[in-house]
Scaffold this active site. Sequence first.
Site, mmCIF file in Angstrom:
data_model
loop_
_atom_site.group_PDB
_atom_site.id
_atom_site.type_symbol
_atom_site.label_atom_id
_atom_site.label_comp_id
_atom_site.label_asym_id
_atom_site.label_seq_id
_atom_site.Cartn_x
_atom_site.Cartn_y
_atom_site.Cartn_z
ATOM 1 N N ARG A 100 0.878 -1.324 0.196
ATOM 2 C CA ARG A 100 0.023 0.007 0.004
ATOM 3 C C ARG A 100 0.832 1.124 0.015
ATOM 4 N NH1 ARG A 100 -2.773 -3.072 3.830
ATOM 5 N NH2 ARG A 100 -4.560 -4.312 2.819
ATOM 6 N N LYS A 148 2.726 11.605 -11.124
ATOM 7 C CA LYS A 148 1.978 10.852 -11.792
ATOM 8 C C LYS A 148 2.768 9.418 -12.162
ATOM 9 C CE LYS A 148 -0.899 13.901 -14.336
ATOM 10 N NZ LYS A 148 -1.231 14.202 -15.982
ATOM 11 N N GLU A 168 8.841 18.424 -24.620
ATOM 12 C CA GLU A 168 7.962 18.902 -23.403
ATOM 13 C C GLU A 168 8.609 20.176 -22.834
ATOM 14 O OE1 GLU A 168 5.377 17.006 -22.281
ATOM 15 O OE2 GLU A 168 5.955 14.802 -22.475
ATOM 16 N N LYS A 184 6.987 23.200 -13.607
ATOM 17 C CA LYS A 184 6.267 22.039 -13.170
ATOM 18 C C LYS A 184 5.989 22.115 -11.621
ATOM 19 C CE LYS A 184 5.082 17.475 -13.678
ATOM 20 N NZ LYS A 184 4.844 16.156 -14.619
ATOM 21 N N GLU A 189 -4.680 17.249 -10.765
ATOM 22 C CA GLU A 189 -5.307 17.549 -11.819
ATOM 23 C C GLU A 189 -6.664 17.898 -11.944
ATOM 24 O OE1 GLU A 189 -3.122 15.975 -15.295
ATOM 25 O OE2 GLU A 189 -5.037 15.846 -16.460
ATOM 26 N N ARG A 220 -3.350 22.044 -13.923
ATOM 27 C CA ARG A 220 -2.400 21.150 -13.944
ATOM 28 C C ARG A 220 -2.555 20.504 -15.351
ATOM 29 N NH1 ARG A 220 0.586 16.240 -10.626
ATOM 30 N NH2 ARG A 220 1.708 15.496 -12.365
ATOM 31 N N ASN A 231 -0.912 19.249 -20.447
ATOM 32 C CA ASN A 231 -1.085 18.041 -21.428
ATOM 33 C C ASN A 231 -1.138 18.625 -22.705
ATOM 34 O OD1 ASN A 231 -1.540 15.906 -19.405
ATOM 35 N ND2 ASN A 231 -3.691 16.793 -18.882
ATOM 36 N N HIS A 268 -0.910 16.257 -25.711
ATOM 37 C CA HIS A 268 -0.701 15.101 -25.204
ATOM 38 C C HIS A 268 -2.150 14.147 -25.614
ATOM 39 C CE1 HIS A 268 2.547 16.330 -23.011
ATOM 40 N NE2 HIS A 268 2.867 14.955 -22.479
ATOM 41 N N HIS A 295 -1.013 11.072 -27.699
ATOM 42 C CA HIS A 295 -1.361 9.726 -26.842
ATOM 43 C C HIS A 295 -2.001 8.849 -27.861
ATOM 44 C CE1 HIS A 295 -1.177 10.828 -22.469
ATOM 45 N NE2 HIS A 295 0.301 10.792 -22.948
ATOM 46 N N HIS A 305 7.423 9.164 -27.089
ATOM 47 C CA HIS A 305 6.473 10.114 -26.546
ATOM 48 C C HIS A 305 6.408 11.429 -26.751
ATOM 49 C CE1 HIS A 305 3.563 11.359 -23.508
ATOM 50 N NE2 HIS A 305 4.714 12.172 -23.000
HETATM 51 N N1 LIG Z 1 4.515 10.690 -15.229
HETATM 52 C C1 LIG Z 1 4.749 11.773 -15.761
HETATM 53 O O1 LIG Z 1 4.247 12.825 -15.355
HETATM 54 C C2 LIG Z 1 5.160 11.613 -17.402
HETATM 55 C C3 LIG Z 1 5.281 12.870 -17.907
HETATM 56 C C4 LIG Z 1 5.656 12.563 -19.209
HETATM 57 C C5 LIG Z 1 6.212 11.243 -19.843
HETATM 58 N N2 LIG Z 1 5.833 10.279 -19.092
HETATM 59 C C6 LIG Z 1 6.129 9.117 -19.489
HETATM 60 O O2 LIG Z 1 7.471 8.891 -19.618
HETATM 61 C C7 LIG Z 1 7.877 7.856 -20.767
HETATM 62 C C8 LIG Z 1 8.928 8.488 -21.844
HETATM 63 O O3 LIG Z 1 10.297 8.803 -21.069
HETATM 64 P P1 LIG Z 1 11.441 8.822 -21.699
HETATM 65 O O4 LIG Z 1 11.590 9.807 -22.903
HETATM 66 O O5 LIG Z 1 12.449 9.296 -20.658
HETATM 67 O O6 LIG Z 1 11.584 7.433 -22.504
HETATM 68 P P2 LIG Z 1 12.390 6.067 -21.978
HETATM 69 O O7 LIG Z 1 12.431 5.797 -20.267
HETATM 70 O O8 LIG Z 1 11.966 4.979 -22.723
HETATM 71 O O9 LIG Z 1 13.952 6.162 -22.366
HETATM 72 C C9 LIG Z 1 14.402 6.574 -23.519
HETATM 73 C C10 LIG Z 1 15.508 5.861 -23.895
HETATM 74 O O10 LIG Z 1 16.674 6.364 -23.510
HETATM 75 C C11 LIG Z 1 17.413 5.227 -22.795
HETATM 76 N N3 LIG Z 1 18.256 5.941 -21.738
HETATM 77 C C12 LIG Z 1 17.747 6.693 -20.576
HETATM 78 N N4 LIG Z 1 18.697 7.437 -19.896
HETATM 79 C C13 LIG Z 1 19.826 7.262 -21.048
HETATM 80 C C14 LIG Z 1 21.073 7.979 -20.921
HETATM 81 N N5 LIG Z 1 21.363 8.659 -19.722
HETATM 82 N N6 LIG Z 1 21.722 7.523 -21.988
HETATM 83 C C15 LIG Z 1 21.371 6.826 -22.908
HETATM 84 N N7 LIG Z 1 20.388 6.421 -23.075
HETATM 85 C C16 LIG Z 1 19.502 6.480 -22.083
HETATM 86 C C17 LIG Z 1 16.411 4.320 -22.000
HETATM 87 O O11 LIG Z 1 17.075 3.130 -21.949
HETATM 88 C C18 LIG Z 1 15.363 4.315 -23.330
HETATM 89 O O12 LIG Z 1 15.818 3.475 -24.451
HETATM 90 C C19 LIG Z 1 6.489 7.571 -21.411
HETATM 91 O O13 LIG Z 1 6.046 6.394 -20.840
HETATM 92 C C20 LIG Z 1 5.555 8.751 -20.794
HETATM 93 O O14 LIG Z 1 4.237 8.255 -20.597
HETATM 94 C C21 LIG Z 1 5.410 10.479 -17.813
#
Ligand SMILES: NC(=O)c1ccc[n+]([C@@H]2O[C@H](COP(=O)([O-])OP(=O)(O)OC[C@H]3O[C@@H](n4cnc5c(N)ncnc54)[C@H](O)[C@@H]3O)[C@@H](O)[C@H]2O)c1
Length: 359
Positions: free
Chosen positions: A118, A140, A182, A224, A234, A238, A242, A245, A249, A262
């Site tokens: 939990r 999130k 972003e 942020k 949200e 907030r 999006n 997005h 999405h 993304h």
């Molecule tokens: N929680 C939130 O508020 C929020 C906001 C925006 C996006 N997201 C989510 O985030 C995700 C996208 O995140 P992302 O773009 O970081 O993708 P990711 O986590 O897939 O990372 C992208 C790629 O880079 C590689 N990588 C990571 N760090 C590295 C580094 N320092 N050097 C070399 N390679 C590296 C990873 O292994 C992966 O292949 C999506 O799932 C999206 O929905 C969440």
Amino acid sequence: MDTLEVALGARSYPIHIGAGLIGDRELVGKTITAEQVLIVTDTTVAPLYLDALQRSLAERTCRTHVLAEGEQHKTLATLAEIVDTLVAENFHRDACIVALGGGVVGDIAGFTAACYQRGIDFVQVPTTLLAQVDSSVGGKTAVNHPRAKNMIGAFYQPTAVIADIGTLTTLPPRELAAGLAEVVKYGLILDAKFFGWLEDHVEALLALDADALGHVVRRSCELKAMIVAEDERERGRRALLNLGHTFGHALESLGGYGRWLHGEAVAIGTVLAACTSVELGKLTVSDAERIEALLDRFGLPTRANGLSERAILEAMAIDKKATAAGLNLVLLDAIGTGIIEAAPPDELLLSVLADLAAN
Ligand SMILES: NC(=O)c1ccc[n+]([C@@H]2O[C@H](COP(=O)([O-])OP(=O)(O)OC[C@H]3O[C@@H](n4cnc5c(N)ncnc54)[C@H](O)[C@@H]3O)[C@@H](O)[C@H]2O)c1
């Protein structure tokens, strides 16, 4: 090092930003205080940064769970595997999960922390630009449903964020650009001056200039943190975050979570939002052109060629930003001023989508 705060009363937490922080034993030691620590990371990040983080946690009982890399693994099945590790290693309620990686690792690890017994502590150590400027801050957490992104999740804040901008030097250019999508978003919805600064620093950012990257991470986190402190769950402002997005999405889902990153889908979605704003008489054509030009200079896609406008519209309706009352969209009154509005009639959206997505 800079430290900002996400002000959420008893659940407030620091965001530490600087180069070399993962190897800073003093900082890591006082930020991650639990005796049992599970580091969740992925197959790409582990060989790059896991050793350094483990060394900084030397005196703890430290276990690691390495995920296969990629959005397609952001699933309930992956979460269940991490829980298996926690149970097998006899992790207690006062343990801490540390998410070392991009947004995928952060979202899954955070949601696992929210669910395990939990709720146990978790710390974000984001290693992509996207994760440092966006996903690691704000609480999130989620995994995807096969038909819709982030459909299963929770609001669950980390206890700290350690954003080591030194990790960005190993990021592939395409991933860097995805994070910049972003960053552009913050300028568009909240800060016209920051948008102008980005226009003036494209080359420095693409060349990984440390000062420029530091400024981008700091300013994005400030904006942020401000929005999250105002509206954690949200219910109002907030939702501005999006921008692009709902369109994005839909594109990600239609592309099978493989065609676009993304941030790339968000870039296309941002252009669609800008064009919709122009059609509604809110944004000038020249501002919409400035937006598309900046995204293009960062090397981001701005068109979704080959998709049918109707398929995109249908996928948008499944997005979780849709409520019983209908779909809300984030639009722009001007560069620097985002607004949240009920979606315009389907005919208008279909015509924007036909112009921009389907050719
Ligand atoms: N929680 C939130 O508020 C929020 C906001 C925006 C996006 N997201 C989510 O985030 C995700 C996208 O995140 P992302 O773009 O970081 O993708 P990711 O986590 O897939 O990372 C992208 C790629 O880079 C590689 N990588 C990571 N760090 C590295 C580094 N320092 N050097 C070399 N390679 C590296 C990873 O292994 C992966 O292949 C999506 O799932 C999206 O929905 C969440």
